[in-house]
Design a protein around this motif. Structure first.
Motif, PDB file in Angstrom:
ATOM      1  N   GLU A  18     -61.370 -17.776 -26.484  1.00 57.20           N
ATOM      2  CA  GLU A  18     -62.210 -17.089 -25.497  1.00 57.20           C
ATOM      3  C   GLU A  18     -63.236 -16.215 -26.200  1.00 57.20           C
ATOM      4  O   GLU A  18     -62.905 -15.474 -27.134  1.00 57.20           O
ATOM      5  CB  GLU A  18     -61.347 -16.247 -24.563  1.00 57.20           C
ATOM      6  N   LEU A  19     -64.490 -16.318 -25.763  1.00 53.33           N
ATOM      7  CA  LEU A  19     -65.572 -15.459 -26.249  1.00 53.33           C
ATOM      8  C   LEU A  19     -65.991 -14.527 -25.117  1.00 53.33           C
ATOM      9  O   LEU A  19     -66.192 -14.973 -23.980  1.00 53.33           O
ATOM     10  CB  LEU A  19     -66.781 -16.287 -26.689  1.00 53.33           C
ATOM     11  N   GLY A  70     -69.237  -9.260 -30.828  1.00 52.70           N
ATOM     12  CA  GLY A  70     -68.569  -9.545 -29.573  1.00 52.70           C
ATOM     13  C   GLY A  70     -67.082  -9.762 -29.793  1.00 52.70           C
ATOM     14  O   GLY A  70     -66.575  -9.694 -30.920  1.00 52.70           O
ATOM     15  N   GLU A  71     -66.379 -10.041 -28.708  1.00 51.19           N
ATOM     16  CA  GLU A  71     -64.925 -10.168 -28.754  1.00 51.19           C
ATOM     17  C   GLU A  71     -64.526 -11.641 -28.758  1.00 51.19           C
ATOM     18  O   GLU A  71     -65.042 -12.449 -27.991  1.00 51.19           O
ATOM     19  CB  GLU A  71     -64.304  -9.472 -27.540  1.00 51.19           C
ATOM     20  N   VAL A  72     -63.580 -11.977 -29.662  1.00 49.42           N
ATOM     21  CA  VAL A  72     -63.041 -13.328 -29.746  1.00 49.42           C
ATOM     22  C   VAL A  72     -61.527 -13.246 -29.604  1.00 49.42           C
ATOM     23  O   VAL A  72     -60.869 -12.453 -30.291  1.00 49.42           O
ATOM     24  CB  VAL A  72     -63.390 -14.007 -31.090  1.00 49.42           C
ATOM     25  N   LEU A  73     -60.981 -14.076 -28.704  1.00 50.34           N
ATOM     26  CA  LEU A  73     -59.543 -14.143 -28.504  1.00 50.34           C
ATOM     27  C   LEU A  73     -59.058 -15.540 -28.827  1.00 50.34           C
ATOM     28  O   LEU A  73     -59.668 -16.529 -28.409  1.00 50.34           O
ATOM     29  CB  LEU A  73     -59.176 -13.804 -27.051  1.00 50.34           C
ATOM     30  N   ALA A  84     -77.984 -17.022 -29.994  1.00 49.72           N
ATOM     31  CA  ALA A  84     -77.122 -16.911 -28.816  1.00 49.72           C
ATOM     32  C   ALA A  84     -76.787 -15.447 -28.554  1.00 49.72           C
ATOM     33  O   ALA A  84     -76.427 -14.706 -29.473  1.00 49.72           O
ATOM     34  CB  ALA A  84     -75.847 -17.712 -29.027  1.00 49.72           C
ATOM     35  N   GLU A  85     -76.886 -15.035 -27.279  1.00 47.03           N
ATOM     36  CA  GLU A  85     -76.690 -13.628 -26.935  1.00 47.03           C
ATOM     37  C   GLU A  85     -75.771 -13.484 -25.725  1.00 47.03           C
ATOM     38  O   GLU A  85     -75.957 -14.171 -24.711  1.00 47.03           O
ATOM     39  CB  GLU A  85     -78.034 -12.954 -26.630  1.00 47.03           C
ATOM     40  N   ASP A  86     -74.791 -12.597 -25.858  1.00 47.28           N
ATOM     41  CA  ASP A  86     -73.941 -12.179 -24.745  1.00 47.28           C
ATOM     42  C   ASP A  86     -73.301 -13.378 -24.037  1.00 47.28           C
ATOM     43  O   ASP A  86     -73.378 -13.521 -22.815  1.00 47.28           O
ATOM     44  CB  ASP A  86     -74.755 -11.344 -23.757  1.00 47.28           C
ATOM     45  N   VAL A  87     -72.659 -14.246 -24.813  1.00 48.90           N
ATOM     46  CA  VAL A  87     -72.067 -15.473 -24.278  1.00 48.90           C
ATOM     47  C   VAL A  87     -70.615 -15.224 -23.882  1.00 48.90           C
ATOM     48  O   VAL A  87     -69.843 -14.644 -24.647  1.00 48.90           O
ATOM     49  CB  VAL A  87     -72.132 -16.606 -25.324  1.00 48.90           C
ATOM     50  N   ASP A  88     -70.250 -15.664 -22.677  1.00 48.46           N
ATOM     51  CA  ASP A  88     -68.862 -15.695 -22.241  1.00 48.46           C
ATOM     52  C   ASP A  88     -68.443 -17.162 -22.153  1.00 48.46           C
ATOM     53  O   ASP A  88     -69.109 -17.971 -21.499  1.00 48.46           O
ATOM     54  CB  ASP A  88     -68.696 -15.039 -20.871  1.00 48.46           C
ATOM     55  N   LEU A  89     -67.344 -17.507 -22.821  1.00 51.61           N
ATOM     56  CA  LEU A  89     -66.937 -18.905 -22.893  1.00 51.61           C
ATOM     57  C   LEU A  89     -65.429 -18.984 -23.086  1.00 51.61           C
ATOM     58  O   LEU A  89     -64.851 -18.199 -23.844  1.00 51.61           O
ATOM     59  CB  LEU A  89     -67.662 -19.599 -24.050  1.00 51.61           C
ATOM     60  N   VAL A  90     -64.794 -19.925 -22.402  1.00 48.09           N
ATOM     61  CA  VAL A  90     -63.370 -20.156 -22.549  1.00 48.09           C
ATOM     62  C   VAL A  90     -63.140 -21.634 -22.841  1.00 48.09           C
ATOM     63  O   VAL A  90     -63.696 -22.493 -22.157  1.00 48.09           O
ATOM     64  CB  VAL A  90     -62.583 -19.749 -21.284  1.00 48.09           C
TER      65      VAL A  90
END
Length: 526
Positions: free
Chosen positions: A278-279, A325-328, A287-293
Motif C-alpha cells: 500500500e502506498l 510518503g508512507e509504504v506498507l 509522480a506526486e501524492d499517489v494512493d495505491l493498493v
C-alpha cells in the motif's frame, strides 16, 4: 495501410539494395543461412522474426560491425560492393541506420545533433552558421518537425526525438552519397502507440524521396499497418518475402513461429482481498501524492503518456530513486532507503533497460542469475562454483533461455527476448512477494512475449502482487486486474471490469481533464 491519407504502395520499384547468399557463422553456430533479400526504392520493408532469427546480424553486417561468411554478395543501385564493408563505408554508400536508442546526444542542441558529422565551413575554416541554420530548418520542415534549433534534445518528447533521428539520417552528409537505404531498428520500442503515427509520418516522407526503408519491430500491428512488404526470418533462414495485402495478424504470427500461437495472453485468475502493498501520499520522480493498493495475487497496471509519472513508481518503491510518503507491506510500515532494503523485504524490480540496469552485459549468465543471492551459493567464505553452475543450468532450462548450453557466455550475446527471460528468472527464483515491472515485453518477439506473460500471471496466481508499469494498452488490458492512468504526476482514472480495454486505456491517457470515459459506466473515474 496509410498514415495521414498516404497509401502504402504496391512493390515494383527499383532495387536499391540486394543481398545474395548472405551467411554468418559464430564458431559452430550459423546465425544466417544463405539469405537473399531485395530492398526496393520507395517501399517500407518490414524485417520480422523472433529474437535470434538473424535480423540484427543482417543489420550489423550492413553497418560494417560484422563480417559475413565468404560467398555473400551486396549490390547497391546495380553496382556490386565488395564485402566485408569497412568502418565508415556504409555512410559513404548511402546506408543510414537509426538504432533503438536513436543515437542522439541529449545534452546537445537540435542543431548540434543535425550536424554531429560536421558543420558547413567556409574556405578559411570558419563555421557558416547562417547556412547551417538554413539547412537545418529545411530538413526539419521536410519532416514537419517544429522544434527550436537551440533546444536541447533532452527537452524533446520521445516522438520528436525519433523524428529528429530520422531527419538527421536523411540529411545530406558531406562527402557521402545521398541516403539510399534507411534502416530503422526498433524505432518505436520506447514510444507509446499515440506517438507511433507521428514518427511514421516522417518515415513516409523518407519513402516519398525514393529511399528503401527497412523497419525492424516486434509490434506486429505496426507491420500490418505501415509496411508494403515483409520478410520473415526464422533460425537464421529466410522463410518468406511477401506483400502485406491479404496477410492478417494470425497468419503473420504463424509465419514467424512456424505454428499457430493460439491465445496471445494467459488466463489471469481473480486476485485475493488481502492488501499486500500500500502506498499513501507517495511521491517519487514525477509522480506526486499517489494512493495505491496491490492485493495478494493482483496485477495492477500503471500507465499514461511518457513523462506522466507512472514509469517512476517501480524505481521509487524499490529504493532506486528518492521518494516520500508512507509504504506498507503486509500492513506493516516499510522503509526502503536503498535497493538492498527492498530485496531483503521481498521486493524485486525488473527495469525496462535490460543492459545497464537489469543485467550486466559483460558478466556470464551464471553470474547474472546468482547476483541477487550470492550468499546462498557459498561454501565457507567462497562462492561454490559447482553449485552456482548447477543452479544456473537448471534455471536456464526451466525458463527456456536459448541457446542451450550458454550458461558461461556473457549476457550481451543473448537476443532481447532471452535476456528478458533470464532477468525475470533471476528475480522470480527469489520468490518475491511483490514484483515491480517496467515495460517487461519491450523489444521482445511474439513467442518470448507469451512466455513472459505466463511467468507474470503464474507469479501472481501464487499469491504475489505485481505492479506493471507500461505504455502498452493491449498488454495492460489483458493482464491486469486494474489499471491506474497517470497525467502530470497524478492518478486521473482507474479502469477495471468492462472498462479495462485497450481503447479506453488510450482514451483515458489522451483525453483532456474533466472529460468522462466513452463508456456506459463512468464509475471508473477517480
Amino acid at each position: 495501410m496509410s498514415v495521414d491519407g498516404v497509401r502504402a504502395q504496391e512493390p515494383g520499384g527499383t532495387v536499391r539494395l540486394a543481398i545474395r547468399r548472405m551467411s554468418k557463422s559464430f564458431g559452430e553456430t550459423r546465425a544466417l543461412k544463405d539469405v537473399d533479400l531485395d530492398l526496393l526504392g520507395g517501399e517500407i520493408h518490414a524485417l520480422c522474426g523472433q529474437n535470434g532469427s538473424g535480423k540484427s546480424t543482417i543489420i550489423k553486417i550492413l553497418a560494417a560491425y560484422h563480417h559475413p561468411d565468404q560467398g555473400a554478395r551486396l549490390v547497391i543501385d546495380g553496382e556490386e560492393v565488395g564485402l566485408p564493408l569497412a568502418p565508415g563505408q556504409p555512410e559513404k554508400l548511402g546506408i543510414r541506420i537509426v538504432h533503438q536508442d536513436l543515437g542522439l546526444a541529449l545534452d546537445l542542441t537540435v542543431l548540434d545533433n543535425l550536424f554531429v558529422d560536421g558543420y558547413p565551413r567556409n574556405r578559411v575554416g570558419f563555421v557558416e552558421w547562417s547556412a547551417a541554420r538554413r539547412e537545418a530548418r529545411e530538413v526539419l520542415r521536410a519532416f514537419e518537425l517544429d522544434v527550436d534549433l537551440d533546444a536541447h534534445v533532452e527537452s524533446l518528447n520521445p516522438a520528436q526525438r525519433a523524428v529528429l533521428a530520422i531527419a538527421r539520417a536523411m540529411k545530406d552528409h558531406a562527402g557521402h552519397a545521398a541516403t539510399r537505404v534507411l534502416i530503422l531498428d526498433e524505432p518505436t520500442a520506447h514510444l507509446p502507440m499515440a506517438d507511433v503515427k507521428r514518427m511514421m509520418s516522417a518515415v513516409y516522407a523518407a519513402r516519398g524521396q525514393g529511399v528503401a526503408i527497412v523497419i525492424v519491430t516486434h509490434r506486429l500491428e505496426e507491420v500490418l499497418e505501415y509496411a508494403d512488404r515483409v520478410t520473415v526470418l526464422r533460425d537464421g533462414a529466410l522463410i518468406e518475402t511477401r506483400v502485406l495485402r491479404g496477410l492478417d495478424h494470425d497468419s503473420l504470427i504463424e509465419l514467424l513461429l512456424g505454428r499457430a500461437l493460439g491465445n496471445q495472453y494467459p488466463v489471469v485468475n481473480e486476485s485475493r482481498s488481502r492488501p499486500l502493498l500500500e502506498l499513501r501520499g507517495y511521491s517519487c520522480g514525477s509522480a506526486e501524492d499517489v494512493d495505491l493498493v496491490i492485493h495478494e495475487g493482483e496485477i495492477v497496471g500503471v500507465t499514461g503518456l511518457i513523462g506522466a509519472g507512472f514509469e517512476d513508481l517501480p524505481y521509487g518503491i524499490f529504493g532506486a530513486t528518492e521518494s516520500d510518503g508512507e509504504v506498507l507491506l503486509d500492513a506493516n510500515p516499510l522503509v526502503v532507503r536503498r535497493p538492498s532494503d527492498a530485496v531483503n523485504a521481498g521486493l524485486a524490480l525488473v527495469p525496462a533497460e535490460r543492459i545497464g540496469q537489469a543485467g550486466v552485459a559483460s558478466l556470464s549468465l551464471i553470474e547474472n542469475l546468482t547476483l541477487p543471492n550470492l550468499y546462498g551459493r557459498r561454501r565457507g567464505p567462497f562462492i561454490d562454483g559447482r553449485c552456482e553452475r548447477a543452479f544456473a543450468r537448471e534455471v536456464l532450462t526451466r525458463y527456456d533461455v536459448r541457446p542451450a548450453g550458454s550458461a558461461g557466455r556473457p549476457l550481451s550475446v543473448l537476443s532481447g527476448g532471452n535476456q528478458q527471460k533470464l532477468l525475470m528468472a533471476k528475480w522470480l527464483e527469489m520468490s518475491p512477494s511483490v514484483l515491480l515491472l517496467h515495460e517487461p515485453t519491450q523489444g521482445v518477439d511474439v513467442g518470448s512475449r507469451r512466455q513472459l506473460f505466463d511467468l507474470i500471471a503464474d507469479h501472481a496466481d501464487r499469491g504475489s502482487g505485481v505492479l506493471l508499469a507500461s505504455a502498452d494498452g493491449a498488454d495492460l488490458a489483458a493482464l491486469c486486474h486494474r489499471v491506474l492512468v497517470f497525467r502530470n504526476g497524478s492518478v486521473v482514472a482507474e479502469l477495471h471490469g468492462s472498462d479495462l480495454t485497450e481503447d479506453l486505456i488510450a482514451e483515458a491517457c489522451l483525453r483532456d481533464p474533466g472529460m468522462t470515459l466513452n463508456s456506459s459506466d463512468n464509475s471508473a473515474m477517480c
